[in-house]
Design a protein around this motif. Structure first.
Motif, PDB file in Angstrom:
ATOM      1  N   SER A 149       0.843  -1.188   0.000  1.00  0.00           N
ATOM      2  CA  SER A 149       0.000   0.000   0.000  1.00  0.00           C
ATOM      3  C   SER A 149       0.881   1.243   0.000  1.00  0.00           C
ATOM      4  O   SER A 149       2.082   1.191   0.288  1.00  0.00           O
ATOM      5  CB  SER A 149      -0.915   0.003   1.230  1.00  0.00           C
ATOM      6  N   LEU A 150       0.285   2.359  -0.316  1.00  0.00           N
ATOM      7  CA  LEU A 150       1.024   3.617  -0.413  1.00  0.00           C
ATOM      8  C   LEU A 150       0.635   4.552   0.718  1.00  0.00           C
ATOM      9  O   LEU A 150      -0.529   4.587   1.135  1.00  0.00           O
ATOM     10  CB  LEU A 150       0.732   4.284  -1.757  1.00  0.00           C
ATOM     11  N   ASP A 151       1.603   5.311   1.193  1.00  0.00           N
ATOM     12  CA  ASP A 151       1.267   6.362   2.152  1.00  0.00           C
ATOM     13  C   ASP A 151       0.516   7.463   1.407  1.00  0.00           C
ATOM     14  O   ASP A 151       0.576   7.553   0.163  1.00  0.00           O
ATOM     15  CB  ASP A 151       2.545   6.909   2.802  1.00  0.00           C
ATOM     16  N   PRO A 152      -0.239   8.325   2.107  1.00  0.00           N
ATOM     17  CA  PRO A 152      -1.085   9.313   1.434  1.00  0.00           C
ATOM     18  C   PRO A 152      -0.332  10.202   0.440  1.00  0.00           C
ATOM     19  O   PRO A 152      -0.828  10.476  -0.661  1.00  0.00           O
ATOM     20  CB  PRO A 152      -1.666  10.131   2.596  1.00  0.00           C
ATOM     21  N   GLN A 153       0.861  10.659   0.785  1.00  0.00           N
ATOM     22  CA  GLN A 153       1.611  11.535  -0.106  1.00  0.00           C
ATOM     23  C   GLN A 153       2.006  10.808  -1.389  1.00  0.00           C
ATOM     24  O   GLN A 153       1.922  11.368  -2.487  1.00  0.00           O
ATOM     25  CB  GLN A 153       2.859  12.067   0.598  1.00  0.00           C
ATOM     26  N   SER A 154       2.409   9.565  -1.270  1.00  0.00           N
ATOM     27  CA  SER A 154       2.796   8.790  -2.454  1.00  0.00           C
ATOM     28  C   SER A 154       1.591   8.512  -3.345  1.00  0.00           C
ATOM     29  O   SER A 154       1.693   8.552  -4.579  1.00  0.00           O
ATOM     30  CB  SER A 154       3.449   7.476  -2.023  1.00  0.00           C
ATOM     31  N   LEU A 155       0.431   8.211  -2.742  1.00  0.00           N
ATOM     32  CA  LEU A 155      -0.769   7.966  -3.534  1.00  0.00           C
ATOM     33  C   LEU A 155      -1.160   9.209  -4.317  1.00  0.00           C
ATOM     34  O   LEU A 155      -1.503   9.138  -5.503  1.00  0.00           O
ATOM     35  CB  LEU A 155      -1.917   7.525  -2.624  1.00  0.00           C
ATOM     36  N   ASP A 156      -1.109  10.391  -3.683  1.00  0.00           N
ATOM     37  CA  ASP A 156      -1.421  11.635  -4.384  1.00  0.00           C
ATOM     38  C   ASP A 156      -0.467  11.854  -5.553  1.00  0.00           C
ATOM     39  O   ASP A 156      -0.870  12.312  -6.639  1.00  0.00           O
ATOM     40  CB  ASP A 156      -1.337  12.829  -3.421  1.00  0.00           C
ATOM     41  N   ALA A 157       0.795  11.492  -5.348  1.00  0.00           N
ATOM     42  CA  ALA A 157       1.789  11.702  -6.400  1.00  0.00           C
ATOM     43  C   ALA A 157       1.479  10.856  -7.630  1.00  0.00           C
ATOM     44  O   ALA A 157       1.546  11.349  -8.771  1.00  0.00           O
ATOM     45  CB  ALA A 157       3.192  11.391  -5.878  1.00  0.00           C
ATOM     46  N   ILE A 158       1.141   9.582  -7.434  1.00  0.00           N
ATOM     47  CA  ILE A 158       0.938   8.752  -8.620  1.00  0.00           C
ATOM     48  C   ILE A 158      -0.423   8.988  -9.266  1.00  0.00           C
ATOM     49  O   ILE A 158      -0.596   8.711 -10.451  1.00  0.00           O
ATOM     50  CB  ILE A 158       1.137   7.254  -8.310  1.00  0.00           C
ATOM     51  N   LYS A 159      -1.402   9.514  -8.519  1.00  0.00           N
ATOM     52  CA  LYS A 159      -2.675   9.841  -9.145  1.00  0.00           C
ATOM     53  C   LYS A 159      -2.492  10.859 -10.252  1.00  0.00           C
ATOM     54  O   LYS A 159      -3.111  10.789 -11.306  1.00  0.00           O
ATOM     55  CB  LYS A 159      -3.658  10.377  -8.099  1.00  0.00           C
ATOM     56  N   LYS A 160      -1.597  11.818 -10.024  1.00  0.00           N
ATOM     57  CA  LYS A 160      -1.427  12.872 -11.017  1.00  0.00           C
ATOM     58  C   LYS A 160      -0.145  12.747 -11.824  1.00  0.00           C
ATOM     59  O   LYS A 160      -0.044  13.296 -12.923  1.00  0.00           O
ATOM     60  CB  LYS A 160      -1.490  14.243 -10.343  1.00  0.00           C
ATOM     61  N   ASP A 161       0.834  12.007 -11.322  1.00  0.00           N
ATOM     62  CA  ASP A 161       2.152  12.008 -11.968  1.00  0.00           C
ATOM     63  C   ASP A 161       2.726  10.608 -12.162  1.00  0.00           C
ATOM     64  O   ASP A 161       3.940  10.447 -12.222  1.00  0.00           O
ATOM     65  CB  ASP A 161       3.149  12.830 -11.122  1.00  0.00           C
ATOM     66  N   LEU A 162       1.872   9.595 -12.310  1.00  0.00           N
ATOM     67  CA  LEU A 162       2.400   8.243 -12.450  1.00  0.00           C
ATOM     68  C   LEU A 162       3.333   8.149 -13.659  1.00  0.00           C
ATOM     69  O   LEU A 162       4.367   7.488 -13.608  1.00  0.00           O
ATOM     70  CB  LEU A 162       1.250   7.245 -12.572  1.00  0.00           C
ATOM     71  N   ASN A 163       2.986   8.829 -14.744  1.00  0.00           N
ATOM     72  CA  ASN A 163       3.814   8.757 -15.947  1.00  0.00           C
ATOM     73  C   ASN A 163       5.152   9.458 -15.787  1.00  0.00           C
ATOM     74  O   ASN A 163       6.016   9.342 -16.661  1.00  0.00           O
ATOM     75  CB  ASN A 163       3.075   9.369 -17.140  1.00  0.00           C
ATOM     76  N   LYS A 164       5.335  10.177 -14.690  1.00  0.00           N
ATOM     77  CA  LYS A 164       6.602  10.890 -14.488  1.00  0.00           C
ATOM     78  C   LYS A 164       7.637  10.036 -13.757  1.00  0.00           C
ATOM     79  O   LYS A 164       8.755  10.491 -13.521  1.00  0.00           O
ATOM     80  CB  LYS A 164       6.348  12.191 -13.713  1.00  0.00           C
ATOM     81  N   ILE A 165       7.249   8.807 -13.393  1.00  0.00           N
ATOM     82  CA  ILE A 165       8.224   7.877 -12.817  1.00  0.00           C
ATOM     83  C   ILE A 165       9.022   7.267 -13.963  1.00  0.00           C
ATOM     84  O   ILE A 165       8.452   6.695 -14.893  1.00  0.00           O
ATOM     85  CB  ILE A 165       7.519   6.799 -11.982  1.00  0.00           C
TER      86      ILE A 165
END
Length: 878
Positions: free
Chosen positions: A567-583
């Protein structure tokens, strides 16, 4: 002895039996399965066994004749001897030069009375076997175009006795002397090379060299009008056998690919295992109507004809094929050279071959880390299976051969391979390899157990693996973890990983890799620190994280070495919701897409958020393998689109998907890998009237291959296009092959019309003479149409009546596929779920394997109903 005699007599009269006279046919008197208890008793009874087999084949015949000569040494000759035999007619039995007429004959076996037995025995059985459209370990195919004939066997786990009487269990290995008498223009193939060929009146006698010690399920018999291609892999002869109607496609692309991968694979595995390829040749037999992708018969691997590409292959098609080749090749050592004792260790055979196939792609084929991106999909199969109500430990209680069939699943392949990779990471790759090498040297040509394998890894690594093995292999379910971070002035002050127990209440010993990411000036999320850590119990403090700068994204299973829900911590989940393609890491992007899909299934993420992220991703994803997953019919999105969304919700979502995919097609060169990828996606999601027009235009292009011409017509049929019947008949004029006929039947079944569905239902549930078992499993997938629920509703009760009263549950391979296809998942309603459960509750005589099939279907439906209810208002704009 008296107790054994009384037990035998009780068993004898409960089952019921009859006695054999010359030419007498078998009758159904006992189920055609073998229990573990029976196998163990027979293993104690038999000291050694070898076979001389003769098969007599004729052209245009409905059967073949065979003679089996068994040389068997017994430890206990004073009790009856069970010989497995699911043949049609026993003509004669001779035991130690005495013809006997009082052998007890059941559906799947016969018993030699003890008075005819001694310590060393020779048993000769003459028999006949009729060809059937059923799948039973023995396959006969007559090509509808040129009437050429092809015969082949595929016997795992319990099918060898369907083509010759034998002791059909893996721990009774034997040497086989095989002779085939065949028509003169046919070719014959078996596990070992041909020793001699002698012409006879109207045919020829082909004798093969004696095999090394093999389990019965690995014996291969094949003959027919095959075309053959030859090459070499070092000193090993390699050959490909294919039916004549497919020869042009083998010649064009397939032969070169198979020969090249075989050369690279045999060299790599021989060096990795420090044990040269242990057999004398390496053949591939492309097999029409094969139910599985391939089968690891030593020296004679059967391969599904889907691995011969009649159309333009995608990149994933090619990678899937190379993985299959390497998977079956790894079995030559793990499974064939060293074989499990009983089917509870099936997982070790399949898991090891699965893992080694990806290692082979990484090293032998030069894919590097890209191989593990593909492996993510294999793990996902495991994750889904492990969440079912029927999940089971990797090492399961396989009490009979039917249950062995059911364990060809995501636990046996995906989870087992993931856990072996975790073991490799846990002890180190060098120790793992050292233990594997020792295992092969110690147990070559014999049988071994899980304990034997783990013991060799433990000795090589110096690790105590008893707890590891007990936890990972003998408990069901998986742990989930969640990182909890605290900060002090933008530095990590504390990092905990909280762990939830498995459904078995276990906290498993994990070694995982934690990745810390930050935004760069260009806006990408890049890895800046890695920590390897072992996890135990409900809480693990990651001491080495203290003092690190605050990450923008944290992932606690970097590179996927662990088998765990991260599972993801809240900050990490917010990051991939909007920026998953930036990984930047494509493997991680794919893992995160699977995490998001699991969150939707767990009702932790809304359908709207998932679909919005998906629409953005398919337009921005640059890695072809990640894009291939997102656009595949195996993706979470595809499952949600067809099984969770309602028809009206698809009406809203589909036009944008069609626009994106059709637009992408127009920008790409025809038949380039990306073009084919988008074309297949467009066919899979086509929904609107505009899509129908586009599909019709595709049929007028010159570049569309035959495989996809049929897919276009099947899609038009699914959409209810009025010209579909004419299109089907016209296409059959272009492609009247067996594959074309099967594709045409699928297209007819897909058409959403009451009269058509009624005709389709009669074919799909009717007698075997209409279509083969293989065609039925292919075609049944087209019966239900999610956009026409009213058509499916008319068959709900009829489906349950069929599976309760008419279906042949003894054919467990077949029923698993057909049940899954005809079960009305597409209706996704509590009403259907309740009805299904009521019918199941009323079925008191279902076997455990059959009940498991039904329970899994109910479990999937129940989850889908809950997801749909959770997201019932997701399209409403606030």
């Amino acid at each position: 002895m008296l107790k054994k005699l009384l037990i035998f007599l009780l068993y004898f009269f409960i089952l019921g039996t009859h006695f054999i006279s010359e030419g007498q046919s078998l009758k159904q008197a006992a189920k055609n399965i073998l229990t573990r208890q029976e196998a163990q008793a027979r293993k104690k009874q038999i000291k050694s066994v070898n076979y001389e087999l003769e098969f007599r084949f004729r052209k245009n015949a409905g059967s073949f004749d065979g003679t089996t000569k068994i040389a068997v040494e017994l430890n206990t000759p004073g009790i009856p001897l069970r010989i497995d035999a699911a043949v049609t007619e026993i003509k004669k039995i001779v035991v130690n030069d005495h013809q006997i007429r009082d052998a007890a004959v059941y559906e799947g076996f016969l018993e030699i009375p003890s008075q005819y037995l001694r310590s060393e025995n020779e048993i000769v059985i003459d028999y006949q076997k009729k060809y059937s459209k059923k799948s039973n370990g023995f396959y006969y195919f007559k090509d509808p175009v040129d009437e050429k004939e092809y015969i082949y066997t595929s016997s795992e786990p319990y099918g060898a006795h369907a083509f010759f009487p034998c002791f059909d269990q893996p721990d009774l290995k034997a040497k086989f002397d095989v002779t085939q008498i065949i028509p003169g223009e046919w070719v014959a193939v078996s596990n070992n090379p041909v020793e001699s060929t002698r012409e006879t009146k109207g045919g020829k006698v082909v004798k093969f060299k004696q095999t090394p010690l093999l389990s019965t399920y690995l014996l291969f018999i094949g003959c027919g009008d095959y075309v053959v291609w030859h090459s070499m892999a070092g000193s090993i002869p390699v050959a490909l056998y294919a039916r004549q109607d497919m020869a042009q496609y083998v010649e064009a692309e397939t032969a070169g690919a198979f020969f090249d991968i075989t050369r690279k694979g045999l060299k790599f595995f021989g060096e990795y295992f420090d044990f040269s390829y242990p057999f004398e040749k390496y053949d591939y037999i492309f097999s029409p109507e094969l139910f599985v992708g391939g089968m690891e018969n030593p020296g004679a691997v059967t391969v599904n004809e889907n691995m011969i590409f009649r159309g333009v292959p995608t990149e994933m098609d090619l990678l899937g094929r190379s993985n299959l080749i390497l998977h079956e090749m790894a079995h030559m050592w793990f499974g064939d050279l060293v074989t499990m004792e009983w089917w509870e260790d099936l997982w070790l055979n399949e898991s090891f071959a699965t893992l080694m196939a990806f290692i082979g792609q990484e090293d032998a084929l030069g894919l590097g880390s890209e191989a593990w991106q593909i492996f993510v999909g294999m793990k996902e199969w495991a994750y889904r299976t492990d969440q079912l109500i029927t999940t089971h430990p990797i090492v399961s209680d396989i009490f009979d051969t039917d249950m062995a069939v059911m364990n060809f699943d995501g636990i046996t392949y995906g989870k087992g391979a993931a856990v072996l990779r975790q073991l490799q990471f846990y002890v180190g790759p060098e120790s793992f390899q050292k233990g594997v090498r020792s295992y092969f040297k110690k147990y070559q040509w014999g049988n071994a157990s899980l304990g034997d394998f783990i013991r060799e890894i433990a000795m090589a690594s110096g690790e105590e693996l008893e707890d590891w093995s007990g936890g990972w292999l003998q408990s069901a379910g998986l742990n989930s973890t969640k990182p909890v971070l605290q900060y002090d002035n933008d530095r990590i002050s504390e990092f905990l990983i909280l762990q939830e127990p498995t459904v078995s209440g276990k906290f498993l010993p994990h070694k995982t890799r934690i990745g810390f990411f930050e935004y760069t000036e260009s806006g990408t999320l890049e890895l800046y620190h890695v920590i390897d850590s072992r996890l135990s119990g409900s809480e693990t403090r990651i001491e080495k994280a203290a003092g690190l700068k605050r990450p923008d994204f944290v992932y606690a299973n970097l590179e996927g070495y662990d088998y765990i829900f991260s599972s993801l911590d809240p900050q990490s989940l917010d990051a991939i919701k909007k920026d998953l393609n930036k990984i930047n890491d494509p493997t991680l992007r794919k893992m995160l897409w699977l995490d998001l899909g699991r969150m939707v299934r767990a009702r932790e993420l809304g359908m709207g958020d998932f679909i919005n992220a998906y629409l953005l991703a398919i337009q921005k994803e640059t890695d072809q393998k990640v894009l291939a997953y997102l656009l595949s019919e195996k993706s979470y999105f595809s499952g949600f689109f067809w099984n969770i969304l309602t028809p009206s919700e698809r009406d809203v979502v589909a036009p944008e998907l069609e626009r994106v995919s059709w637009s992408s097609l127009q920008k790409l060169p025809a038949n380039s890998p990306s073009h084919v990828l988008w074309l297949d996606y467009f066919l899979s999601i086509a929904h609107t009237g505009k899509a129908q027009d586009n599909l019709l235009s595709l049929l007028n292009t010159s570049w569309l291959d035959q495989k996809r011409r049929w897919k276009v017509i099947q899609t038009l049929s699914r959409l209810g296009a009025s010209d579909t019947p004419k299109l089907i008949e016209a296409e059959l004029q272009r492609d009247a092959t067996f594959l074309g006929q099967t594709a045409a039947l699928s297209a007819r079944v897909a058409f959403p019309d009451k009269t058509n569905k009624e005709e389709a239902w009669k074919v799909l549930t009717g007698p075997d003479k209409e279509i083969s078992s293989y065609q039925r499993t292919v075609v049944s997938k087209f019966f239900h149409n999610p956009d026409y629920p009213e058509l499916s509703e008319a068959y709900v009760d009829r489906f349950f009546d069929f599976v309760c009263n008419e279906a042949d549950w003894s054919r467990i391979w077949y029923m698993r596929d057909v049940f899954g296809s005809l079960f009305p998942h597409n209706l996704c309603s509590q009403k259907v779920l309740a009805k299904s459960q009521n019918y199941l509750n009323g079925m008191k005589t279902l076997s455990p394997a059959a009940r498991r099939i039904w329970l899994e279907a109910n479990d999937v439906l129940e989850r889908n109903v809950k997801i749909r209810h959770f997201n019932q208002n997701w399209l409403i704009k606030e």
